[in-house]
Scaffold this motif. Structure first.
Motif, short mmCIF file in Angstrom:
data_model
loop_
_atom_site.label_atom_id
_atom_site.label_comp_id
_atom_site.label_asym_id
_atom_site.label_seq_id
_atom_site.Cartn_x
_atom_site.Cartn_y
_atom_site.Cartn_z
N LYS A 53 0.84 -1.20 0.00
CA LYS A 53 0.00 0.00 0.00
C LYS A 53 0.87 1.25 0.00
CE LYS A 53 -4.33 -1.51 1.81
NZ LYS A 53 -5.38 -1.31 2.79
N ARG A 54 1.92 1.22 0.83
CA ARG A 54 2.75 2.41 0.95
C ARG A 54 3.62 2.65 -0.27
NH1 ARG A 54 5.52 2.40 6.69
NH2 ARG A 54 7.28 3.35 5.67
N SER A 55 4.00 1.62 -0.99
CA SER A 55 4.90 1.81 -2.11
C SER A 55 4.17 1.95 -3.44
CB SER A 55 5.91 0.67 -2.18
OG SER A 55 5.23 -0.57 -2.20
N ILE A 56 3.28 1.03 -3.74
CA ILE A 56 2.65 1.02 -5.05
C ILE A 56 1.64 2.15 -5.18
CG2 ILE A 56 1.21 -0.36 -6.61
CD1 ILE A 56 2.54 -2.86 -5.32
N GLY A 57 0.94 2.46 -4.07
CA GLY A 57 0.01 3.59 -4.08
C GLY A 57 -1.44 3.14 -3.99
N ASP A 58 -2.24 3.87 -3.20
CA ASP A 58 -3.62 3.47 -2.93
C ASP A 58 -4.54 3.51 -4.14
OD1 ASP A 58 -3.50 2.75 -0.29
OD2 ASP A 58 -3.58 4.82 0.40
N PHE A 59 -4.23 4.40 -5.09
CA PHE A 59 -5.16 4.56 -6.22
C PHE A 59 -4.69 3.83 -7.47
CE2 PHE A 59 -6.24 8.09 -3.43
CZ PHE A 59 -7.62 7.92 -3.35
N THR A 60 -3.88 2.82 -7.29
CA THR A 60 -3.44 2.03 -8.44
C THR A 60 -4.35 0.82 -8.58
OG1 THR A 60 -1.96 0.78 -7.03
CG2 THR A 60 -1.03 2.71 -8.12
N ASP A 61 -4.40 0.26 -9.80
CA ASP A 61 -5.20 -0.95 -10.03
C ASP A 61 -4.77 -2.04 -9.06
OD1 ASP A 61 -6.53 0.25 -12.02
OD2 ASP A 61 -5.63 -0.89 -13.68
N ILE A 62 -3.46 -2.17 -8.89
CA ILE A 62 -2.94 -3.27 -8.07
C ILE A 62 -3.50 -3.19 -6.66
CG2 ILE A 62 -0.86 -4.27 -7.02
CD1 ILE A 62 0.68 -3.58 -9.52
N SER A 185 -11.09 17.12 -16.90
CA SER A 185 -12.36 17.63 -16.36
C SER A 185 -13.15 18.31 -17.47
CB SER A 185 -12.10 18.63 -15.23
OG SER A 185 -11.40 18.01 -14.19
N ALA A 186 -12.43 18.97 -18.35
CA ALA A 186 -13.10 19.63 -19.47
C ALA A 186 -13.71 18.61 -20.44
CB ALA A 186 -12.12 20.55 -20.20
N HIS A 187 -13.27 17.35 -20.34
CA HIS A 187 -13.80 16.30 -21.22
C HIS A 187 -14.56 15.23 -20.44
CE1 HIS A 187 -10.63 18.12 -23.69
NE2 HIS A 187 -11.31 17.68 -24.73
N GLN A 188 -15.06 15.62 -19.26
CA GLN A 188 -15.77 14.71 -18.36
C GLN A 188 -16.70 13.74 -19.09
OE1 GLN A 188 -16.45 13.81 -15.21
NE2 GLN A 188 -15.57 15.32 -13.84
N ALA A 189 -17.55 14.31 -19.98
CA ALA A 189 -18.61 13.52 -20.62
C ALA A 189 -18.05 12.34 -21.40
CB ALA A 189 -19.44 14.43 -21.52
N GLU A 193 -15.98 5.01 -17.02
CA GLU A 193 -16.14 4.94 -15.56
C GLU A 193 -14.80 4.92 -14.83
OE1 GLU A 193 -18.75 5.48 -13.63
OE2 GLU A 193 -19.62 5.96 -15.60
N ASP A 194 -13.88 4.06 -15.34
CA ASP A 194 -12.56 3.94 -14.72
C ASP A 194 -11.86 5.30 -14.68
OD1 ASP A 194 -12.24 1.42 -13.84
OD2 ASP A 194 -11.22 0.65 -15.65
N SER A 195 -11.90 5.98 -15.80
CA SER A 195 -11.19 7.26 -15.90
C SER A 195 -11.82 8.31 -15.00
CB SER A 195 -11.18 7.75 -17.34
OG SER A 195 -10.60 6.76 -18.17
N LYS A 196 -13.15 8.29 -14.87
CA LYS A 196 -13.82 9.25 -13.98
C LYS A 196 -13.34 9.03 -12.56
CE LYS A 196 -18.02 10.35 -16.48
NZ LYS A 196 -19.11 9.55 -17.04
N ARG A 197 -13.20 7.77 -12.20
CA ARG A 197 -12.75 7.44 -10.86
C ARG A 197 -11.29 7.90 -10.65
NH1 ARG A 197 -11.03 2.81 -9.21
NH2 ARG A 197 -11.35 1.95 -11.30
N ARG A 198 -10.48 7.70 -11.70
CA ARG A 198 -9.07 8.06 -11.59
C ARG A 198 -8.85 9.57 -11.57
NH1 ARG A 198 -7.33 3.52 -15.95
NH2 ARG A 198 -6.95 1.83 -14.49
N LEU A 199 -9.82 10.30 -12.12
CA LEU A 199 -9.66 11.74 -12.26
C LEU A 199 -9.32 12.39 -10.92
CD1 LEU A 199 -9.72 14.03 -14.22
CD2 LEU A 199 -12.19 14.22 -13.90
N THR A 200 -9.94 11.92 -9.84
CA THR A 200 -9.63 12.49 -8.53
C THR A 200 -8.46 11.76 -7.88
OG1 THR A 200 -11.48 11.15 -7.77
CG2 THR A 200 -11.82 13.55 -7.92
N GLY A 201 -8.43 10.44 -7.99
CA GLY A 201 -7.39 9.67 -7.29
C GLY A 201 -6.05 9.70 -7.98
N ASN A 202 -6.01 9.38 -9.27
CA ASN A 202 -4.73 9.20 -9.95
C ASN A 202 -4.86 9.51 -11.44
OD1 ASN A 202 -2.24 8.38 -10.83
ND2 ASN A 202 -2.33 6.33 -9.92
N PRO A 203 -4.94 10.82 -11.76
CA PRO A 203 -5.23 11.21 -13.16
C PRO A 203 -4.18 10.70 -14.16
CG PRO A 203 -4.64 13.12 -11.84
CD PRO A 203 -4.82 12.00 -10.88
N LEU A 204 -2.92 10.52 -13.73
CA LEU A 204 -1.91 10.03 -14.67
C LEU A 204 -2.31 8.67 -15.25
CD1 LEU A 204 0.01 12.28 -13.38
CD2 LEU A 204 1.85 10.69 -13.91
#
Ligand code: ATP
Ligand code: MG
Length: 427
Positions: A53-62, A185-189, A193-204
């Motif tokens: 959790k500490r290394s890979i990151g909380d907002f990663t798929d893994i 955010s300008a292209h929200q629409a 679903e995955d990308s919307k979720r990542r937008l706040t957690g991990n946009p990269l």
């Protein structure tokens, strides 16, 4: 009759018929690592969940959905390693291996991710990993990539492409992150679903989307490479110069990010067009903040991981897989008294020729049956020991794959004769 037990979903067996390609890959990897001064390091398959959790990151798929984690006897939160770097960094710190400041190691073994199984994507898979600690300059980035290139080349794999990019420093990455959030955010629409979720957690991670419908928006997204801080820029340029001088073809891919949070500056991937959508065979990058993030003294690091299943699939596809191992000699033992004498003879031959591959007929059977087995084994020669031969202290030598009159050889001379026939070398 009891019901058979099926394997778990997404795991696979490596059958003896498939092992030659695995052994080839592992042997060549050992040789190439030795050639660059990297030492093998074996670390546990289970670690504290917190490590990942500490290394890979909380907002990663893994970490979000792919880890096999369990509570051990109501005490420890344990996870089966999804990748090797975190465990190696933990081990390097716990064993005080960074006291000298520098280290180059490699490791090989099973990893576990709870993914949707498909061709080239498993829940237990295998990686070969390389890691180097204590080198801040671009020289080690070049060495790491040259090493992976040599490994692929030595295996004869040609349908591969190298992609490189830089993620800059954590600061430039943070600034970039904001620009990305603004853009997406300008292209929200248009976001899935995955990308919307990542937008706040991990946009990269949106850049890494495998959804074809997302490709267009991703293609027009801002590029970090164009606004890199000057030091990261010159680090990257120097790496590219190294690659050019070594004659390694590379492609700069400004939207290449990795699925793990700890990368800084250099990231790279080897991809192939030969495996359909599971196209990445090796991936890695620099992780200068990870050692201190896990409690060690600040030490730069860099590493890569190669998916063994995908490399084996490539070897098979390019018909480069090694031949299945076959015995050179099959010992036919027909008759009451021959089992004891035959085992003795076989051990004597193995003493004389440590590399000799000799298979003994087990479980008896007629001459005819045993010769059929000898033929099926792939052996070059059958040694034939019946009661009559045993009594006279000789053994018959019959070639199975070439024209040669059957001979007889005394127990004392057979070892030398086999040496000549098979071109064996002593130990
Ligand atoms: P992908 O984008 O294919 O999911 P990843 O970015 O998750 O890969 P890494 O964590 O960088 O992959 O792992 C390095 C390599 O390990 C990958 O390039 C791939 O060859 C292999 N690999 C990763 N996950 C799997 C899996 N589930 N099954 C088989 N091989 C895998
Ligand atoms: Mg993945």
């Amino acid at each position: 009759m009891s019901r058979i037990i099926e394997p778990l979903r997404g795991v696979h067996d490596v059958l003896p018929a498939q092992i030659a390609a695995w052994q080839l890959l592992e042997r060549v990897a050992r040789e190439v690592f030795a050639g660059y001064g990297y030492e093998e390091f074996r670390v546990p398959v289970i670690e504290h969940t917190q490590l990942f959790k500490r290394s890979i990151g909380d907002f990663t798929d893994i970490v979000e959905k792919e880890m096999f984690s369990f509570l051990d006897q109501g005490e420890d939160h344990i996870t089966l390693r999804p990748e090797a770097t975190a465990g190696i960094v933990r081990a390097v710190i716990s064993n005080g291996m960074l006291r000298e400041g520098r280290l180059r190691v490699w490791c090989m073994g099973p990893m576990f991710r709870r993914e949707r199984p498909q061709a080239g994507r498993f829940r237990q898979f295998h990686q070969i990993d390389a890691e180097a600690f204590g080198f801040a300059g671009p020289d080690v980035d070049a060495e790491m990539i040259l090493l992976s290139a040599r490994l692929l080349r030595r295996l004869g794999l040609t349908r591969t492409r190298l992609l490189v990019n830089s993620l800059g420093t954590p600061e430039s990455r943070t600034a970039y992150r904001e620009r990305l959030v603004e853009y997406f955010s300008a292209h929200q629409a248009a976001l899935d679903e995955d990308s919307k979720r990542r937008l706040t957690g991990n946009p990269l991670r949106i850049l890494d989307s495998k959804n074809p419908a997302m490709q267009r928006i991703v293609a027009d997204a801002p590029r970090l490479l164009e606004s890199l801080d000057p030091e990261s820029r010159s680090h990257f340029d120097s790496l590219c110069a190294h690659l050019r001088s070594a004659g390694i073809e590379y492609h700069v891919e400004p939207h290449l990010v990795r699925g793990l949070d700890y990368y800084t500056r250099t990231v790279f991937e080897w991809t192939t067009d030969a495996l359909g959508s599971q196209s990445t065979v090796c991936a890695g990058g620099r992780y200068d903040g990870l050692v201190s993030q896990l409690g060690g003294a600040a030490t730069p690091g860099i590493g890569w991981a190669m998916g063994q299943e995908r490399i084996v699939m490539l070897l098979e596809k390019q018909a480069l897989a090694a031949q299945r191992q076959q015995p050179q000699v099959y010992l036919v033992l027909a008759g009451e008294s021959t089992e004891i004498a035959g085992f003795k003879l076989a051990e004597q031959l193995r003493d004389a020729w440590p590399d000799l591959a000799l298979q003994i007929n087990l479980g008896g059977g007629s001459f005819k049956t045993q010769f059929r087995r000898a033929d099926k084994s792939g052996a070059q020669f059958a040694l034939v020991l019946g009661d009559d031969e045993a009594a006279r202290g000789v053994v018959g030598v019959k070639a199975l794959r070439r024209e040669m009159a059957q001979e007889e050889c005394s127990f004392t001379q057979i070892s030398e004769r086999l040496g000549v026939l098979l071109g064996l070398r002593g130990g």
